[in-house]
Design an enzyme around this catalytic site. Sequence first.
Site, short mmCIF file in Angstrom:
data_model
loop_
_atom_site.label_atom_id
_atom_site.label_comp_id
_atom_site.label_asym_id
_atom_site.label_seq_id
_atom_site.Cartn_x
_atom_site.Cartn_y
_atom_site.Cartn_z
N CYS A 1 68.72 21.98 21.95
CA CYS A 1 69.02 23.19 22.71
C CYS A 1 68.21 23.36 23.99
CB CYS A 1 68.85 24.41 21.81
SG CYS A 1 69.77 24.26 20.26
N HIS B 1 75.42 30.82 21.35
CA HIS B 1 74.50 29.71 21.59
C HIS B 1 75.33 28.48 21.94
CE1 HIS B 1 71.24 27.09 21.73
NE2 HIS B 1 70.67 27.30 20.55
N HIS C 1 65.23 32.63 25.20
CA HIS C 1 66.05 31.69 24.42
C HIS C 1 66.86 32.50 23.41
CE1 HIS C 1 67.44 28.01 22.70
NE2 HIS C 1 66.86 28.24 21.53
#
Length: 399
Positions: A160, A326, A291
């Site tokens: 990620c 995400h 994040h």
Amino acid sequence: MSQRVWIAGGEVICGAGENLAACLAAFEQMQPGMGAMQHLRSVHHGTFPVAEVKADNAALAEKAGMPAHWSRTALLSMIAARGAWERSGLGPIANYRVGFVSANTVGGMDKTEHFMEDYLQDPSKGKLREVVHHECGSITDLVAARLGVRHHVSTISTACSSGANALMYGARMIRSGMLDAVIAGGTDALTRFTLNGFNTLMILDQQRCRPFDDTRAGLNLGEGAGYVVLVSDELAKTVQPWCRLSGFANANDAYHQTASSPDGTGNYLAMKGALDMAGLQPADIGYINLHGTGTQNNDSSEGLAITRLFAPHFPPASSTKSFTGHTLGASGGIEAVFSAWSLKEGVIYPNAQFAHRMKELPFSPATAFSKGNALRHVMSNSFGFGGNCSSLVFSENDF
């Protein structure tokens, strides 16, 4: 390594909007992009909301001007990367030494999954063109060739944090004098493999995700692509750059394969390293794009690291994943575009679905869209599996 690096433009496509303008409207109108699956076929169709791009592959292929048999990952990449270059105002790519540094984690898996359905039923069926571009680097090569990028092509796949690491790598190439410009960011499409994997980890929310909320229950998966155009000092003088990429850092706490260290060691080191490169103090940061996945582990570790670095004065912060989901390898690129635009236009994005402050944290995310803020420096965080943690700092245009 004295060359400064600038953001000359950027573009996104994701579940919140087909381009940056549409995403900004979604933020302002508080319209997150999550919903029931429309394009991904899964037994979990009625269980987990996802933030899909609101177009099927045929529509994406038409928008990209590319063959319909390309994977969704590649089509999304082409749309955003070409859009980013067009927004830069630099003209033909052939006029410069240009690189393409693109991140992804699924490659052409969306096509591979469909191929295997047919092939397992009848080995004489299934089209091989759906599997030849399975690996991550093949997606980058396809798009680079169509864009006409000739000087350097690289693929980053660090979970990620991939998209943010793509910007770091591109910036280093410009600073070293190897390239004049780099299209840097990431792309990823939704796949059943990804959905099933995250479900196995038990970190998917059955409702819209609530990053940094005390009642958070997991993340929503999304898809999309986001790229910025990084340019040298010389090229920046020929356009009107959005801002400067003034600092960046990567740290790895190596705590666990799929979790950050509970105290946020890697998160802290990445943020601190980015500030140090930029020559800034924590108080200089005007906004943090978190994040902020919505999982128990991520939000706690990131929040504790922010507390350690920024207390007692916390800048506004929010997770745009509360709108986009995400997007994995694409998230660092998408959020780099949002962060650069935040600085350029003084925008602070809302953290959707937030209602309850986390008990272990002394701050809460911003919950309202606002513009016209006097921002001089913005931070963007991207933290991946294996403890691979990256932070970027964008600074105001001081030409």
